[in-house]
Design an enzyme around this catalytic site. Sequence first.
Site, mmCIF file in Angstrom:
data_model
loop_
_atom_site.group_PDB
_atom_site.id
_atom_site.type_symbol
_atom_site.label_atom_id
_atom_site.label_comp_id
_atom_site.label_asym_id
_atom_site.label_seq_id
_atom_site.Cartn_x
_atom_site.Cartn_y
_atom_site.Cartn_z
ATOM 1 N N GLY A 112 12.697 4.659 44.866
ATOM 2 C CA GLY A 112 12.028 5.830 45.409
ATOM 3 C C GLY A 112 10.589 5.522 45.772
ATOM 4 N N ALA A 113 9.922 6.512 46.339
ATOM 5 C CA ALA A 113 8.512 6.369 46.691
ATOM 6 C C ALA A 113 7.705 6.068 45.434
ATOM 7 C CB ALA A 113 8.002 7.655 47.355
ATOM 8 N N SER A 118 8.304 -2.581 46.206
ATOM 9 C CA SER A 118 7.669 -3.648 46.987
ATOM 10 C C SER A 118 7.098 -4.729 46.079
ATOM 11 C CB SER A 118 6.572 -3.086 47.886
ATOM 12 O OG SER A 118 7.126 -2.274 48.893
ATOM 13 N N THR A 140 7.054 -3.603 58.528
ATOM 14 C CA THR A 140 7.580 -2.714 59.561
ATOM 15 C C THR A 140 6.722 -1.490 59.826
ATOM 16 O OG1 THR A 140 8.904 -1.484 57.964
ATOM 17 C CG2 THR A 140 9.942 -3.417 58.998
ATOM 18 N N HIS A 154 -0.972 -3.282 50.337
ATOM 19 C CA HIS A 154 0.096 -4.282 50.480
ATOM 20 C C HIS A 154 -0.479 -5.600 51.002
ATOM 21 C CE1 HIS A 154 4.077 -2.211 49.951
ATOM 22 N NE2 HIS A 154 3.256 -1.177 49.921
ATOM 23 N N GLU A 171 3.841 -8.309 61.836
ATOM 24 C CA GLU A 171 3.772 -6.849 61.807
ATOM 25 C C GLU A 171 4.359 -6.232 63.069
ATOM 26 O OE1 GLU A 171 -0.437 -6.150 61.107
ATOM 27 O OE2 GLU A 171 -0.057 -6.028 58.950
#
Length: 178
Positions: free
Chosen positions: A15-16, A21, A39, A56, A68
């Site tokens: 989930g968020a 990541s 992305t 990130h 990117e």
Amino acid sequence: MPAPARPPRTLVLGGARSGKSAFAENLLTDAPTVRYLATAILDPADHDFADRIAGHRNRRPAHWTTVENTEPATVLATEAPATLLDDIGTWLTACLDARNAWDAPRGTVVPDCDALVEAVETYRERLVIVSPEVGMGVIPATRSGRLFRDEIGTLNQRLARACDEAYLIVAGLPVRLK
């Protein structure tokens, strides 16, 4: 002599703000080089999202190569020792935008998803894919929210079948699914 085993393809779901990541990045800490497919499309007016992207970027090791705003299926046609694709949710959103599909019938982005799944299935080097898991909360109140939920849910199922490993990240803790 048998051919050497292909490195695993791994799907990391969560989930968020679940830590998906960071977990995916840690899977590749021993790789001498990593190609990072980012992305997200930066909107300079969205300062919160820009801060998230910066976080990130700052977390990535200097020896990683970042690509990117690209089409993952096209990039995966060229192999690299290790590739991290982060994240399928922002990629799918861009596909829905590009095809003006938010009010179109479901399945409008199937060609994009087919190309991605095929690229994952044929990729022969180490690959880690990050994607949001959906459907654990209330039914979205908007058609666009339901469309995204349905499309990402179907795509996640296809990617999970195409990958050798799958993890669900819950509160920063990985649960191995496959």
